[in-house]
Design a protein around this motif. Structure first.
Motif, short mmCIF file in Angstrom:
data_model
loop_
_atom_site.label_atom_id
_atom_site.label_comp_id
_atom_site.label_asym_id
_atom_site.label_seq_id
_atom_site.Cartn_x
_atom_site.Cartn_y
_atom_site.Cartn_z
N ASP A 168 0.87 -1.18 0.00
CA ASP A 168 0.00 0.00 0.00
C ASP A 168 0.90 1.23 0.00
O ASP A 168 1.84 1.31 0.80
N THR A 169 0.64 2.17 -0.90
CA THR A 169 1.47 3.38 -0.96
C THR A 169 1.32 4.24 0.28
O THR A 169 2.16 5.08 0.56
N GLY A 170 0.21 4.06 1.02
CA GLY A 170 -0.03 4.89 2.19
C GLY A 170 -0.62 6.25 1.87
O GLY A 170 -0.84 7.06 2.77
N ARG A 171 -0.89 6.51 0.57
CA ARG A 171 -1.46 7.79 0.20
C ARG A 171 -2.92 7.88 0.66
O ARG A 171 -3.60 6.87 0.87
N GLY A 172 -3.38 9.14 0.75
CA GLY A 172 -4.76 9.38 1.12
C GLY A 172 -5.73 8.83 0.09
O GLY A 172 -5.40 8.66 -1.08
N ARG A 173 -6.95 8.56 0.53
CA ARG A 173 -7.98 8.02 -0.36
C ARG A 173 -8.66 9.14 -1.12
O ARG A 173 -8.81 10.26 -0.62
N ALA B 290 3.44 4.95 11.82
CA ALA B 290 2.23 5.37 12.52
C ALA B 290 1.79 6.71 11.98
O ALA B 290 2.54 7.68 11.98
N GLY B 291 0.55 6.78 11.49
CA GLY B 291 0.12 7.99 10.81
C GLY B 291 -0.69 8.96 11.62
O GLY B 291 -0.92 10.07 11.19
N GLY B 292 -1.17 8.56 12.80
CA GLY B 292 -2.01 9.47 13.57
C GLY B 292 -3.30 9.77 12.83
O GLY B 292 -4.14 8.90 12.62
N TYR B 293 -3.44 11.01 12.38
CA TYR B 293 -4.65 11.41 11.66
C TYR B 293 -4.58 11.08 10.17
O TYR B 293 -5.51 11.38 9.43
N HIS B 294 -3.49 10.50 9.72
CA HIS B 294 -3.30 10.22 8.30
C HIS B 294 -3.32 8.71 8.06
O HIS B 294 -3.06 7.94 8.97
N PRO B 295 -3.63 8.29 6.83
CA PRO B 295 -3.88 9.08 5.62
C PRO B 295 -5.27 9.72 5.62
O PRO B 295 -6.20 9.24 6.26
N ARG C 160 -11.34 14.51 5.15
CA ARG C 160 -11.47 13.94 6.50
C ARG C 160 -10.19 13.25 6.93
O ARG C 160 -9.42 12.73 6.11
N TYR C 161 -9.98 13.25 8.26
CA TYR C 161 -8.84 12.55 8.84
C TYR C 161 -9.10 11.04 8.83
O TYR C 161 -10.21 10.58 8.56
N ALA C 162 -8.06 10.28 9.17
CA ALA C 162 -8.16 8.82 9.16
C ALA C 162 -9.20 8.32 10.15
O ALA C 162 -9.81 7.26 9.94
#
Length: 603
Positions: free
Chosen positions: A61-66, A242-247, A479-481
């Motif tokens: 998974d690239t980890g980019r936002g949806r 660890a992304g917190g509020y991301h992606p 929106r946040y994760a």
């Protein structure tokens, strides 16, 4: 005896000092590897290689936002099971196990064995086209695991494919561009936090929202191995920052299912070059945007052929620009709604003639609009000043970018969601008072006039809303994760510095569009699922030394209670060919009617 004891104590002391020095060096080395990466990129790279050297890693998974549509449907694809393999020294299993797996994935056993034996690093088994990991169904995934070959696993792959619903010209694509990456992430690249071969957004929303979509980093599946390269332990581990509020999740205004239907429709209709734009008539939200030719975001052509978004590219608008000319003439009071114009087929000046041989005879402004009479509109235009025509165009949204910007959260400033949007123009430069044909030719959408299909659809929406030009929205919210909202963007107007056209003029033009379909150049649309209204256009152009036409149709439906406005352009059509844009507009509206019906039945 005492001398020996003293000597032994001395040697032990020296050894202790040496051990202490060695330990201090090791501790200092570890501290250097951990503390200096933020200062020295080389140290970060060394530390990364040291860790990576102990693991085989595979990005899943690239980890980019949806990026999702208005209903939460992913515009870049959903995760799915895929076959992954890690390098193995020695045999993976029996011939029977190879045959079982080969049958499951639809490959000859020898081909599968050759792929597995040739692996030097972890990889997914790709589909026949080589564009993405082979998608496994639930049955195939179970059978692949049951085959039991060493180092072979079924993992969940998260794609980044903007073509899944045909929205690649809006969503964009990822590419490796070290120059652009260094520009966007200068500080991060200097610290070694962003490798120069990282894929970043290169077009559309992927490009404009790159810094919001980037995320905390890729998710990888890793297998520990010994210094000799042998696997350590019996399992795989998932690793990710660890992304917190991301992606983040970017919710767009697109209707993904409608987008897919119109994308397929464009291909069936034979639209080789051109665009389709559909807006919500009430809000101006962008519901669908299709451009042709298409492109594959996972296999880009070296020259990026097909990536140009024709929905946002300005070209001569032809007779749909008569919307502007008639609005300018009515609001300036130089034309009366019941006035009559005479068309004998030739204007008599500037080499301008009507498309109908012999002319239309006498026509009112509404009839001239419905019949798209060039002679009548040239006469109207010559009563105007260039400033009046340009102001009317601006009031209807032509000659300027329209898409609603996204306010950058926290940092401030605006982001243009689709930076490829062109402004178009009315006059190429300051109008020359001595250029007699300038107004007459511009009035019929030729000369220097250039407009985008998005502007045409927005101009029709302005008429439907009494003169209010929308700022078409593509990003609705972010929106946040954890699901909480970062930012929301409401529908908005795109006001002109010249104000609005009058509501009376807007209503007159809507009646003229209804007349186009009822008795004018759009009569072929009378058998559509809904009663429709609109304006056709044909702009003359030259491509590769041969004459071609840009065919246009812009309008709304259903008449009486408009819910959608749309614009279609078919570019570089052979001169004299059937009007593809008008026919495709009818099919688009029929598709919208059927889409509404199917959506209602689901609800």
């Amino acid at each position: 005896m005492e001398d020996r004891t003293g000597s032994r104590i001395f040697r032990i002391g020296v050894l202790g000092v040496a051990v202490s020095i060695a330990a201090a060096v090791c501790i200092a080395r570890l501290a250097w590897l951990q503390a200096l990466p933020g200062v020295l990129p080389a140290a970060a790279d060394w530390a990364g290689r040291a860790v990576a050297g102990r693991f085989d890693r595979l990005v899943v998974d690239t980890g980019r936002g949806r990026i999702v549509d208005r209903n939460g449907l992913s515009l870049v694809g959903l995760p799915y099971p895929a076959l992954a393999a890690f390098p193995v020294r020695g045999p993976r299993g029996s011939d029977a196990q190879y045959r079982k797996l080969a049958e499951t994935v639809g490959m000859p056993p020898d081909e599968l064995r050759g792929w597995l034996d040739g692996l030097e690093e972890p990889a997914f088994l790709r589909d026949r086209e080589g564009r993405a990991p082979l998608r496994l169904g639930s049955r195939e995934a179970g059978e692949a695991e049951a085959a039991g070959l060493a180092g072979v696993h079924v993992l969940t792959w998260t794609p980044r494919d903007s073509s899944v619903l045909g929205a690649q010209h809006v969503v964009g694509f990822l590419s490796r561009d070290p120059g652009l990456l260094a520009e966007l992430y200068a500080e991060e690249a200097a610290r070694g936090e962003v490798p120069l071969d990282t894929q970043i957004g290169a077009m559309g929303l992927e490009r404009s929202l790159e810094k919001l979509l980037r995320g905390p980093g890729p998710v990888v599946v890793q297998r520990r191995r010994s210094a000799g390269g042998e696997p350590v332990g019996d399992g795989l581990r998932i690793a990710g920052k660890a992304g917190g509020y991301h992606p983040l999740t970017v919710r767009t205004t697109l209707d993904g299912l409608l987008q897919r239907k119109l994308s397929s429709l464009a291909d069936r209709a034979g639209l080789e070059e051109g665009a389709i734009v559909v807006l919500d008539a009430a809000t101006g939200d962008l519901l669908a945007m299709v451009s042709r030719p298409a492109y594959d975001p996972l296999r880009l052509a070296p020259d990026l052929a097909g990536t140009e978004n024709h929905a946002l590219r300005a070209v001569p608008p032809g007779s749909i620009f008569k919307i502007v000319t008639l609005a300018a003439a009515l609001d300036a009071g130089v034309v009366h709604p019941r006035e009559r114009f005479r068309c004998d087929g030739e204007y008599g000046r500037y080499g301008l003639s009507c498309w109908k041989e012999g002319g239309h005879g006498e026509l009112t402004p509404e009839e001239a609009f419905a019949q798209s009479c060039n002679v009548a509109f040239a006469a109207m235009a010559e009563r105007l000043t260039p400033e009046q025509l340009a102001a009317a165009a601006d009031r209807l949204g032509f000659g300027r970018p329209l898409i609603r910007p996204v306010r950058r959260p926290g940092a401030g400033g605006d982001i243009r969601p689709l930076p490829e949007e062109e402004s178009g123009c009315i006059f190429a430069g300051r109008p020359d008072a001595g250029d007699g044909g300038l107004l007459a030719q511009t009035a019929i959408g030729q000369r220097d006039a250039a407009a985008t299909p998005l502007q045409a659809a927005a101009a029709v929406a302005a008429l439907v809303n009494g003169g209010r030009v929308p700022a078409p929205r593509i990003v609705a919210e972010i929106r946040y994760a954890d699901g909480s909202r970062m930012a929301a963007f409401a529908p908005a107007e795109s006001p002109s510095r010249f104000g609005r056209i009058s509501s009376r003029t807007a209503a007159f033009l809507m009646r003229g569009m209804e007349a186009v379909v009822r008795e004018g150049t759009g009569r072929a649309l009378r058998d559509a699922a809904w009663p429709l209204a609109g304006k056709s256009g044909t702009a003359q152009a030259v491509k590769d030394g041969r004459p071609v036409n840009h065919q246009w149709f812009a309008g709304y439906g259903p008449v009486g209670k408009p819910r959608y406005t749309a614009a279609v352009v078919a570019l570089n059509r052979p001169a004299g060919s059937p009007h593809l844009a008008a026919e495709l507009f009818r099919q688009v509206m029929d598709c919208l009617a059927a889409h509404e019906a199917s959506s209602a039945s689901v609800r």
